[in-house]
Write a protein that holds these residues in place. Structure first.
Motif, PDB file in Angstrom:
ATOM      1  N   ALA A  97       0.826  -1.046  -0.017  1.00  0.00           N
ATOM      2  CA  ALA A  97       0.125   0.013   0.047  1.00  0.00           C
ATOM      3  C   ALA A  97       0.880   1.227   0.104  1.00  0.00           C
ATOM      4  O   ALA A  97       0.698   2.370  -0.659  1.00  0.00           O
ATOM      5  CB  ALA A  97      -0.944   0.177   1.138  1.00  0.00           C
ATOM      6  N   MET A  98       1.971   1.114   0.803  1.00  0.00           N
ATOM      7  CA  MET A  98       2.632   2.181   0.932  1.00  0.00           C
ATOM      8  C   MET A  98       3.462   2.773  -0.502  1.00  0.00           C
ATOM      9  O   MET A  98       3.618   3.794  -1.008  1.00  0.00           O
ATOM     10  CB  MET A  98       3.910   2.077   1.836  1.00  0.00           C
ATOM     11  CG  MET A  98       5.026   3.275   2.158  1.00  0.00           C
ATOM     12  SD  MET A  98       5.966   2.832   3.485  1.00  0.00           S
ATOM     13  CE  MET A  98       6.663   1.227   3.116  1.00  0.00           C
ATOM     14  N   MET A  99       4.096   1.435  -1.314  1.00  0.00           N
ATOM     15  CA  MET A  99       4.743   1.552  -2.522  1.00  0.00           C
ATOM     16  C   MET A  99       3.624   2.186  -3.557  1.00  0.00           C
ATOM     17  O   MET A  99       3.967   3.091  -4.380  1.00  0.00           O
ATOM     18  CB  MET A  99       5.380   0.227  -2.873  1.00  0.00           C
ATOM     19  CG  MET A  99       6.527   0.006  -2.085  1.00  0.00           C
ATOM     20  SD  MET A  99       7.693   1.012  -1.922  1.00  0.00           S
ATOM     21  CE  MET A  99       8.883   0.108  -2.467  1.00  0.00           C
ATOM     22  N   ASP A 100       2.478   1.585  -3.379  1.00  0.00           N
ATOM     23  CA  ASP A 100       1.349   2.078  -4.469  1.00  0.00           C
ATOM     24  C   ASP A 100       0.930   3.740  -4.284  1.00  0.00           C
ATOM     25  O   ASP A 100       0.918   4.318  -5.292  1.00  0.00           O
ATOM     26  CB  ASP A 100       0.219   1.205  -4.232  1.00  0.00           C
ATOM     27  CG  ASP A 100       0.396  -0.102  -4.777  1.00  0.00           C
ATOM     28  OD1 ASP A 100       1.380  -0.243  -5.420  1.00  0.00           O
ATOM     29  OD2 ASP A 100      -0.498  -1.209  -4.257  1.00  0.00           O
ATOM     30  N   ALA A 101       0.846   4.090  -3.235  1.00  0.00           N
ATOM     31  CA  ALA A 101       0.558   5.315  -2.745  1.00  0.00           C
ATOM     32  C   ALA A 101       1.646   6.098  -2.973  1.00  0.00           C
ATOM     33  O   ALA A 101       1.458   7.576  -3.618  1.00  0.00           O
ATOM     34  CB  ALA A 101       0.501   5.679  -1.376  1.00  0.00           C
ATOM     35  N   ARG A 102       3.241   5.955  -3.080  1.00  0.00           N
ATOM     36  CA  ARG A 102       4.283   6.576  -3.335  1.00  0.00           C
ATOM     37  C   ARG A 102       4.306   6.833  -5.094  1.00  0.00           C
ATOM     38  O   ARG A 102       4.526   7.587  -5.710  1.00  0.00           O
ATOM     39  CB  ARG A 102       5.424   6.126  -2.987  1.00  0.00           C
ATOM     40  CG  ARG A 102       6.640   6.778  -3.445  1.00  0.00           C
ATOM     41  CD  ARG A 102       7.932   6.401  -2.542  1.00  0.00           C
ATOM     42  NE  ARG A 102       9.153   7.073  -3.044  1.00  0.00           N
ATOM     43  CZ  ARG A 102       9.610   8.407  -2.426  1.00  0.00           C
ATOM     44  NH1 ARG A 102       8.858   8.950  -1.566  1.00  0.00           N
ATOM     45  NH2 ARG A 102      10.532   8.763  -2.884  1.00  0.00           N
ATOM     46  N   ARG A 103       3.879   5.502  -5.686  1.00  0.00           N
ATOM     47  CA  ARG A 103       4.088   5.750  -7.081  1.00  0.00           C
ATOM     48  C   ARG A 103       2.921   6.487  -7.595  1.00  0.00           C
ATOM     49  O   ARG A 103       2.847   7.092  -8.787  1.00  0.00           O
ATOM     50  CB  ARG A 103       3.620   4.135  -7.594  1.00  0.00           C
ATOM     51  CG  ARG A 103       4.808   3.117  -7.675  1.00  0.00           C
ATOM     52  CD  ARG A 103       4.533   1.785  -8.157  1.00  0.00           C
ATOM     53  NE  ARG A 103       5.711   0.924  -7.845  1.00  0.00           N
ATOM     54  CZ  ARG A 103       5.390  -0.143  -7.220  1.00  0.00           C
ATOM     55  NH1 ARG A 103       4.050  -0.389  -7.064  1.00  0.00           N
ATOM     56  NH2 ARG A 103       6.558  -1.131  -7.048  1.00  0.00           N
ATOM     57  N   GLY A 104       1.811   6.290  -6.920  1.00  0.00           N
ATOM     58  CA  GLY A 104       0.676   7.388  -7.571  1.00  0.00           C
ATOM     59  C   GLY A 104       1.018   8.952  -7.434  1.00  0.00           C
ATOM     60  O   GLY A 104       0.666   9.881  -8.296  1.00  0.00           O
ATOM     61  N   ARG A 105       1.826   9.165  -6.185  1.00  0.00           N
ATOM     62  CA  ARG A 105       2.095  10.668  -6.044  1.00  0.00           C
ATOM     63  C   ARG A 105       3.089  11.035  -7.235  1.00  0.00           C
ATOM     64  O   ARG A 105       3.289  12.047  -7.464  1.00  0.00           O
ATOM     65  CB  ARG A 105       2.679  10.511  -4.613  1.00  0.00           C
ATOM     66  CG  ARG A 105       1.765  10.877  -3.439  1.00  0.00           C
ATOM     67  CD  ARG A 105       2.230  11.409  -2.283  1.00  0.00           C
ATOM     68  NE  ARG A 105       3.482  10.598  -1.825  1.00  0.00           N
ATOM     69  CZ  ARG A 105       3.220   9.739  -0.962  1.00  0.00           C
ATOM     70  NH1 ARG A 105       2.362   9.035  -0.418  1.00  0.00           N
ATOM     71  NH2 ARG A 105       4.502   8.955  -0.719  1.00  0.00           N
ATOM     72  N   MET A 106       3.983  10.130  -7.300  1.00  0.00           N
ATOM     73  CA  MET A 106       5.282  10.264  -8.398  1.00  0.00           C
ATOM     74  C   MET A 106       4.593  10.368  -9.722  1.00  0.00           C
ATOM     75  O   MET A 106       5.107  11.229 -10.554  1.00  0.00           O
ATOM     76  CB  MET A 106       6.122   9.437  -8.493  1.00  0.00           C
ATOM     77  CG  MET A 106       7.019   9.229  -7.079  1.00  0.00           C
ATOM     78  SD  MET A 106       8.079   7.957  -6.833  1.00  0.00           S
ATOM     79  CE  MET A 106       9.243   8.145  -8.092  1.00  0.00           C
ATOM     80  N   ALA A 107       3.495   9.703 -10.351  1.00  0.00           N
ATOM     81  CA  ALA A 107       2.918   9.753 -11.358  1.00  0.00           C
ATOM     82  C   ALA A 107       2.105  10.833 -11.498  1.00  0.00           C
ATOM     83  O   ALA A 107       2.178  11.711 -12.795  1.00  0.00           O
ATOM     84  CB  ALA A 107       1.959   8.737 -11.493  1.00  0.00           C
ATOM     85  N   ALA A 108       1.480  11.375 -10.535  1.00  0.00           N
ATOM     86  CA  ALA A 108       0.825  12.812 -10.574  1.00  0.00           C
ATOM     87  C   ALA A 108       1.770  13.937 -10.861  1.00  0.00           C
ATOM     88  O   ALA A 108       1.588  14.763 -11.322  1.00  0.00           O
ATOM     89  CB  ALA A 108       0.114  12.945  -9.119  1.00  0.00           C
ATOM     90  N   ALA A 109       2.866  13.852 -10.069  1.00  0.00           N
ATOM     91  CA  ALA A 109       3.773  14.923 -10.269  1.00  0.00           C
ATOM     92  C   ALA A 109       4.502  14.831 -11.617  1.00  0.00           C
ATOM     93  O   ALA A 109       4.455  16.048 -12.269  1.00  0.00           O
ATOM     94  CB  ALA A 109       5.031  14.533  -9.276  1.00  0.00           C
ATOM     95  N   LYS A 110       4.566  13.853 -12.311  1.00  0.00           N
ATOM     96  CA  LYS A 110       5.051  13.711 -13.736  1.00  0.00           C
ATOM     97  C   LYS A 110       3.953  14.276 -14.742  1.00  0.00           C
ATOM     98  O   LYS A 110       4.320  14.979 -15.541  1.00  0.00           O
ATOM     99  CB  LYS A 110       5.375  12.224 -14.007  1.00  0.00           C
ATOM    100  CG  LYS A 110       6.778  11.710 -13.493  1.00  0.00           C
ATOM    101  CD  LYS A 110       7.063  10.460 -14.010  1.00  0.00           C
ATOM    102  CE  LYS A 110       8.170   9.725 -13.070  1.00  0.00           C
ATOM    103  NZ  LYS A 110       8.596   8.449 -13.664  1.00  0.00           N
ATOM    104  N   LEU A 111       2.809  14.107 -14.379  1.00  0.00           N
ATOM    105  CA  LEU A 111       1.656  14.677 -15.228  1.00  0.00           C
ATOM    106  C   LEU A 111       1.742  15.988 -15.152  1.00  0.00           C
ATOM    107  O   LEU A 111       1.307  16.808 -16.094  1.00  0.00           O
ATOM    108  CB  LEU A 111       0.273  13.913 -14.700  1.00  0.00           C
ATOM    109  CG  LEU A 111      -0.086  12.526 -15.053  1.00  0.00           C
ATOM    110  CD1 LEU A 111      -1.119  12.004 -14.796  1.00  0.00           C
ATOM    111  CD2 LEU A 111       0.222  12.308 -16.742  1.00  0.00           C
ATOM    112  N   ASP A 112       1.788  16.403 -13.763  1.00  0.00           N
ATOM    113  CA  ASP A 112       1.655  17.835 -13.662  1.00  0.00           C
ATOM    114  C   ASP A 112       3.034  18.580 -14.410  1.00  0.00           C
ATOM    115  O   ASP A 112       2.543  19.605 -14.942  1.00  0.00           O
ATOM    116  CB  ASP A 112       1.674  18.467 -12.266  1.00  0.00           C
ATOM    117  CG  ASP A 112       0.695  17.994 -11.445  1.00  0.00           C
ATOM    118  OD1 ASP A 112      -0.526  17.627 -12.034  1.00  0.00           O
ATOM    119  OD2 ASP A 112       0.676  17.767 -10.267  1.00  0.00           O
ATOM    120  N   SER A 113       4.117  18.163 -14.304  1.00  0.00           N
ATOM    121  CA  SER A 113       5.099  18.667 -15.108  1.00  0.00           C
ATOM    122  C   SER A 113       4.989  18.475 -16.386  1.00  0.00           C
ATOM    123  O   SER A 113       5.585  19.432 -17.118  1.00  0.00           O
ATOM    124  CB  SER A 113       6.634  18.036 -14.521  1.00  0.00           C
ATOM    125  OG  SER A 113       6.361  16.834 -15.030  1.00  0.00           O
TER     126      SER A 113
END
Length: 128
Positions: A97-113
């Motif tokens: 769950a922790m790794m999935d949440a981190r991947r989701g945050r990182m993917a959202a940051a990449k989409l914003d950039s």
């Protein structure tokens, strides 16, 4: 002649059932019980997990874990999104769950950039 069965409401019947239940519990321990029996909740193993995570994610080193989690440790875990189930017991579902949440945050940051880069590109070219 066959031996008569005992009444389950007698003291002997209750004791036998209780002892049989104890033997079943010992024979089929829960995953959490196995982790606890092997020392997954010890301060040494918690420090190992935190050190591994700090190296893996590139974080600053976590505060040491003593007999009980300190306020600094709790703040560190909240700041970096560390799952307490995984931290305290070594629960692999907590790690997932922790790794999935981190991947989701990182993917959202990449989409914003990516959106920001696209906006700069459209401004620079004048059309898009």
């Amino acid at each position: 002649m066959p031996k008569a069965t005992q009444n389950p409401l007698t003291r002997t019947g209750i004791t036998r059932r209780r002892n049989a239940a104890k033997r079943r519990r010992l024979r089929l321990p829960t995953p959490l019980g196995r982790l606890d029996a092997r020392g997954a909740s010890s301060a040494r193993n918690i420090n190992r997990r935190l050190l591994w995570l700090a190296i893996e994610w590139g974080l600053e080193r976590a505060p040491k874990v003593g007999q009980a989690p300190s306020r600094e440790l709790c703040e560190y875990c909240r700041k970096h999104g560390i799952n307490f189930d995984w931290l305290l017991d070594g629960n692999l579902k907590g790690l997932q769950a922790m790794m999935d949440a981190r991947r989701g945050r990182m993917a959202a940051a990449k989409l914003d950039s990516l959106g920001a880069k696209l906006a700069r590109l459209s401004e620079a070219s004048g059309r898009f």
